[in-house]
Design a protein around this motif. Sequence first.
Motif, PDB file in Angstrom:
ATOM      1  N   ALA A   1       0.828  -1.206   0.000  1.00 44.21           N
ATOM      2  CA  ALA A   1       0.000   0.000   0.000  1.00 44.21           C
ATOM      3  C   ALA A   1       0.862   1.256   0.000  1.00 44.21           C
ATOM      4  CB  ALA A   1      -0.930  -0.008   1.208  1.00 44.21           C
ATOM      5  N   LEU A   2       1.955   1.231   0.758  1.00 44.52           N
ATOM      6  CA  LEU A   2       2.857   2.380   0.801  1.00 44.52           C
ATOM      7  C   LEU A   2       3.538   2.598  -0.553  1.00 44.52           C
ATOM      8  CD1 LEU A   2       4.107   4.563   2.603  1.00 44.52           C
ATOM      9  CD2 LEU A   2       5.867   2.911   3.215  1.00 44.52           C
ATOM     10  N   ALA A   3       3.968   1.518  -1.193  1.00 45.13           N
ATOM     11  CA  ALA A   3       4.591   1.625  -2.518  1.00 45.13           C
ATOM     12  C   ALA A   3       3.601   2.167  -3.547  1.00 45.13           C
ATOM     13  CB  ALA A   3       5.118   0.267  -2.953  1.00 45.13           C
ATOM     14  N   LYS A   4       2.357   1.725  -3.474  1.00 47.56           N
ATOM     15  CA  LYS A   4       1.328   2.193  -4.409  1.00 47.56           C
ATOM     16  C   LYS A   4       1.038   3.685  -4.199  1.00 47.56           C
ATOM     17  CE  LYS A   4      -3.305   1.033  -5.996  1.00 47.56           C
ATOM     18  NZ  LYS A   4      -4.468   0.152  -5.782  1.00 47.56           N
ATOM     19  N   ALA A   5       0.975   4.122  -2.936  1.00 48.90           N
ATOM     20  CA  ALA A   5       0.724   5.534  -2.637  1.00 48.90           C
ATOM     21  C   ALA A   5       1.875   6.402  -3.123  1.00 48.90           C
ATOM     22  CB  ALA A   5       0.508   5.725  -1.139  1.00 48.90           C
ATOM     23  N   ASN A   6       3.112   5.961  -2.919  1.00 53.24           N
ATOM     24  CA  ASN A   6       4.270   6.732  -3.379  1.00 53.24           C
ATOM     25  C   ASN A   6       4.330   6.780  -4.893  1.00 53.24           C
ATOM     26  OD1 ASN A   6       5.249   7.553  -0.891  1.00 53.24           O
ATOM     27  ND2 ASN A   6       6.385   5.664  -0.592  1.00 53.24           N
ATOM     28  N   ALA A   7       3.959   5.692  -5.564  1.00 54.13           N
ATOM     29  CA  ALA A   7       3.930   5.690  -7.033  1.00 54.13           C
ATOM     30  C   ALA A   7       2.887   6.677  -7.545  1.00 54.13           C
ATOM     31  CB  ALA A   7       3.640   4.291  -7.550  1.00 54.13           C
ATOM     32  N   ALA A   8       1.755   6.776  -6.864  1.00 54.22           N
ATOM     33  CA  ALA A   8       0.717   7.726  -7.266  1.00 54.22           C
ATOM     34  C   ALA A   8       1.196   9.162  -7.110  1.00 54.22           C
ATOM     35  CB  ALA A   8      -0.544   7.501  -6.449  1.00 54.22           C
ATOM     36  N   ARG A   9       2.024   9.433  -6.120  1.00 52.45           N
ATOM     37  CA  ARG A   9       2.553  10.786  -5.922  1.00 52.45           C
ATOM     38  C   ARG A   9       3.589  11.153  -6.980  1.00 52.45           C
ATOM     39  NH1 ARG A   9       4.846  11.361  -0.217  1.00 52.45           N
ATOM     40  NH2 ARG A   9       4.853  13.567  -0.758  1.00 52.45           N
ATOM     41  N   ARG A  10       4.204  10.142  -7.608  1.00 52.54           N
ATOM     42  CA  ARG A  10       5.221  10.389  -8.635  1.00 52.54           C
ATOM     43  C   ARG A  10       4.645  10.405 -10.044  1.00 52.54           C
ATOM     44  NH1 ARG A  10       7.812   6.234  -5.829  1.00 52.54           N
ATOM     45  NH2 ARG A  10       7.398   4.908  -7.619  1.00 52.54           N
ATOM     46  N   THR A  11       3.427   9.914 -10.243  1.00 56.85           N
ATOM     47  CA  THR A  11       2.851   9.820 -11.579  1.00 56.85           C
ATOM     48  C   THR A  11       2.194  11.143 -11.958  1.00 56.85           C
ATOM     49  OG1 THR A  11       2.436   7.477 -11.228  1.00 56.85           O
ATOM     50  CG2 THR A  11       1.248   8.533 -13.033  1.00 56.85           C
ATOM     51  N   CYS A  12       2.574  11.675 -13.113  1.00 60.12           N
ATOM     52  CA  CYS A  12       2.025  12.940 -13.601  1.00 60.12           C
ATOM     53  C   CYS A  12       0.608  12.697 -14.129  1.00 60.12           C
ATOM     54  CB  CYS A  12       2.909  13.496 -14.708  1.00 60.12           C
ATOM     55  SG  CYS A  12       2.243  15.008 -15.454  1.00 60.12           S
ATOM     56  N   PRO A  13      -0.388  13.488 -13.689  1.00 57.86           N
ATOM     57  CA  PRO A  13      -1.749  13.282 -14.182  1.00 57.86           C
ATOM     58  C   PRO A  13      -1.931  13.705 -15.639  1.00 57.86           C
ATOM     59  CG  PRO A  13      -1.683  15.136 -12.665  1.00 57.86           C
ATOM     60  CD  PRO A  13      -0.322  14.509 -12.661  1.00 57.86           C
TER      61      PRO A  13
END
Length: 112
Positions: free
Chosen positions: A71-83
Motif C-alpha cells: 500500500a505504501l509503494a502504491k501511494a508513493n507511485a501515485a505521488r510520482r505519476t504525472c496526471p
Amino acid sequence: MAAVPVYRWRLAPDGLATRRQLRARGLRPGDQDVAAQVERPRRRRGPLVAYLYSIEQAKPVRPMTPAKWAALAKANAARRTCPACRRDAEYVIPPTLGTCATCAFPSEQRAA
C-alpha cells in the motif's frame, strides 16, 4: 478526567517519554493515557506543550506487513505519476504545480 501533572521544560522525571522518544526506542504508547505534560515557555505566546507517556507501559511498534508495504509503494507511485502525461516523474510531484516539470513548463523544455 483526572488532572495531568505539568512539568517545566527539561524537568520531567525519568520513565516518561514523548511519542518521538518512544518511537526512537522502537515503542508506541499503546492504549495508555497521557501520564504528564511538559511545557516550554515562549515570549508573547502560549507555551509549547509535549505529552509524556510511561515507558514501562509502552508497547513495541507493530511490524510492517507485506500488505502495508504494498500500500505504501502504491501511494508513493501515485505521488510520482504525472496526471497530464501519465509518466513516472521519478520524484514526488509538488502539489503547487500539480504536474511534472515537463508538463508544467513545456516552453522551457523545448528551448533547452
